[in-house]
Scaffold this active site. Structure first.
Site, PDB file in Angstrom:
ATOM      1  N   GLY A   1      25.430   5.060   1.227  1.00 26.72           N
ATOM      2  CA  GLY A   1      23.814   5.285   1.631  1.00 26.72           C
ATOM      3  C   GLY A   1      23.600   6.526   1.388  1.00 26.72           C
ATOM      4  O   GLY A   1      24.120   7.368   0.523  1.00 26.72           O
TER       5      GLY A   1
ATOM      6  N   ASP B   1      41.244   7.053   4.071  1.00 32.24           N
ATOM      7  CA  ASP B   1      40.402   7.485   3.082  1.00 32.24           C
ATOM      8  C   ASP B   1      40.032   9.164   3.082  1.00 32.24           C
ATOM      9  O   ASP B   1      39.020   9.851   3.021  1.00 32.24           O
ATOM     10  CB  ASP B   1      38.881   6.905   2.706  1.00 32.24           C
TER      11      ASP B   1
END
Length: 549
Positions: free
Chosen positions: A254, A370
């Protein structure tokens, strides 16, 4: 969770439609504009417009609600209050509500005429202010209108009940204000009344499709209780971001916007794509980061979950992500985006401390999955903060191995065992591998191309780095000028090579990584040469992330 089950918060019992709240009842059981916040199961508040009200009583039959402005509780000096009226189509004052006019800093001549309505309050600065009050259209008409003799007049809603009149007669203004006032709320229509009738036996809820994901997320926040960060309605998120005016960046998740909380703190608001995932990343992020408190881990200040709208509110990091300080072969990069090697070394150590905390310092072990420069944010002093926990997994400390149905992470940083179990089990050592790959990128090894290297193959990395270190050859990396800088870089590379060992069992845990970074280069042993690197990564400008499970 069933919408027809009984819910309560403090003295409020049998809370039903149209009210809802994260630790009361799911949003699909209520209507937008009627979110309640239950505080430690002691009392509930509701936001109407830009103001917070404590809810004293709910009458579902009328329907009516008795509320008091939260800022009024326990106070009789309200001269700093800017606005007290309600302007919302869902709420209307009850017929008997009147305005109580509070006159502040009045002249001695005027206040001497007021008798029982005269009182003194102590301001925030410790000054006693001469004041008085009247109930509009209710007090004795002989009371003079002396507003011109006072510096300020505040009008607040009050219910002129017999007890309140008695309180005011006795000069007990605080007690009168604490009784609150009644408002009627507009939440029903003919269809809802028909649905809930004894013949139908149904329940009312919001007019939106409720997915299992929505129910799972609401159940998570109910179970999380007081540990969950502050929940914001979407209108408040718009207010915080000034209607999403200042965009900081965007990605597959986003967009991120700069904002400011009511207390003046700057924040970064991550507005998640409504079409991405089933809500698991949203839960992962809140569940993981809410359990943390460390200088090298980003702080989550709040979240928004309102239908399909989801947002995460973080502390603002003025220096952005570490990615923009990574050498990418572009010699024309502005000088302001180059960090000194001493500072880069401090950042590497800080990231290691943050990871070590996630792996060992929390009550529940957190595996990030990550770790990369894009997910390391820098504050005003370039202190690194690990962020973006959308792919994280939680496990008990005694669990050294985790199970995953699919690979997760960003191509170029993923440990071999994550995409192929033949190399070993997935564990906290998978984060260690990503950390090692990140170090190589920070020192410029992953993107630096020596003119003597065959560019048709990627065998030069990490093998050519290992060969240079093993034989003590000069790396000739860009930006390395002094011998001290060369020593710092070599130590970082050796630690990175240890972290990048193909077998998880050969990689050091993060507490050992910190020790190695703090040792001299001479004390560090050269690790075995990794025989397999992560799959070739995409260019630095396009970060590809593997799906989660």
């Amino acid at each position: 969770m069933s919408c027809n089950s009984s819910h309560s918060c403090g003295d409020l019992q049998d809370i039903g439609y149209p009210f809802w709240g994260s630790n009361i009842r799911p949003q699909y059981c209520g209507r937008q504009g009627f979110e309640l916040q239950c505080h430690d199961n002691d009392y509930a508040t509701i936001r109407i417009g830009h103001q917070s009200f404590r809810v004293l009583e709910i009458n579902n039959t009328n329907p009516m609600m008795r509320i008091v402005i939260a800022d009024y509780i326990g106070r009789d000096c309200l001269e700093s209050i800017r606005k007290s009226s309600i302007s919302d189509p869902l709420f209307n004052y009850a017929e008997k509500v009147r305005n109580l006019s509070l006159f502040y800093d009045c002249s001695a001549d005027s206040s001497s005429q007021l008798g029982k309505n005269n009182y003194g309050c102590t301001s925030e600065g410790g000054v006693v202010i001469r004041s008085f009050y009247t109930i509009d259209n209710y007090d004795d008409s002989r009371l003079p209108n002396l507003s011109n003799s006072c510096s300020r007049v505040i009008k607040v809603p009050i219910q002129p009940t017999r007890p309140n009149i008695l309180y005011l007669t006795e000069g007990k203004l605080i007690e009168a204000l604490n009784q609150g006032f009644e408002v009627r709320y507009v939440a029903d229509d003919m269809r809802c009344s028909t649905c809930t009738s004894s013949q139908s036996g149904g329940i009312c809820g919001s007019n939106q499709k409720v997915t299992k994901s929505d129910q799972d997320i609401e159940a998570f926040f109910r179970n999380y209780g007081s540990l969950a960060p502050k929940r914001h309605g979407f209108p408040n998120v718009k207010k915080i971001t000034n209607s999403f005016k200042d965009e900081l960046g965007q990605g597959g998740y986003g967009r991120v916007y700069k904002g400011k909380l009511s207390d003046g703190r700057l924040v970064a608001v991550k507005l998640l794509n409504t079409s991405k995932g089933n809500g698991q990343e949203f839960i992962n992020e809140v569940a993981s980061i809410s359990r943390t408190s460390h200088v090298n881990v980003i702080t989550l200040l709040g979240f928004c979950l309102e239908g399909s709208k989801r947002a995460l509110i973080y502390e603002f990091m003025p220096n952005g992500s570490l990615e923009k300080f990574v050498y990418n072969g572009n010699t024309s990069k502005p000088s302001g985006q180059h960090l000194g090697w001493d500072k880069m070394y401090e950042i590497v150590v800080g990231i290691a401390k943050g990871l070590e905390y996630l792996h060992r310092g929390c009550s529940t072990r957190i595996l990030h999955f990550d770790i990369k420069p894009q997910n390391i944010l820098l504050d005003e002093d370039f202190v690194p903060k690990i962020s973006d926990f959308g792919l994280a997994k939680l496990c008990l400390k005694k669990e050294s191995i985790v199970s995953m149905l699919e690979a997760r992470g960003t191509i170029g940083y993923i440990a071999p065992e994550v995409f192929n179990r033949n190399f070993g089990e997935v564990s906290h050592k998978s984060d260690v591998y990503s950390y090692g790959m990140m170090i190589m990128e920070l020192v410029g090894c992953k993107n630096y191309r020596d003119s003597g290297i065959d560019h048709s193959s990627e065998i030069y990395f990490p093998h050519w780095i290992y060969k240079h270190v093993e034989h003590g050859r000069e790396l000739k990396l860009p930006g390395v000028v002094t011998s001290e800088e060369s020593e710092i870089v070599k130590k970082m590379i050796i630690v990175g090579l240890w972290c990048m060992q193909t077998r998880p069992s050969n990689r050091p845990p993060m507490n050992r990584v910190i020790e190695m970074l703090q040792e001299s280069k001479e004390a560090l042993q050269i690790p075995p040469m990794p025989f397999l690197a992560s799959p070739p990564r995409a260019p630095i400008t396009s970060s590809s992330t593997i799906s989660t499970s």
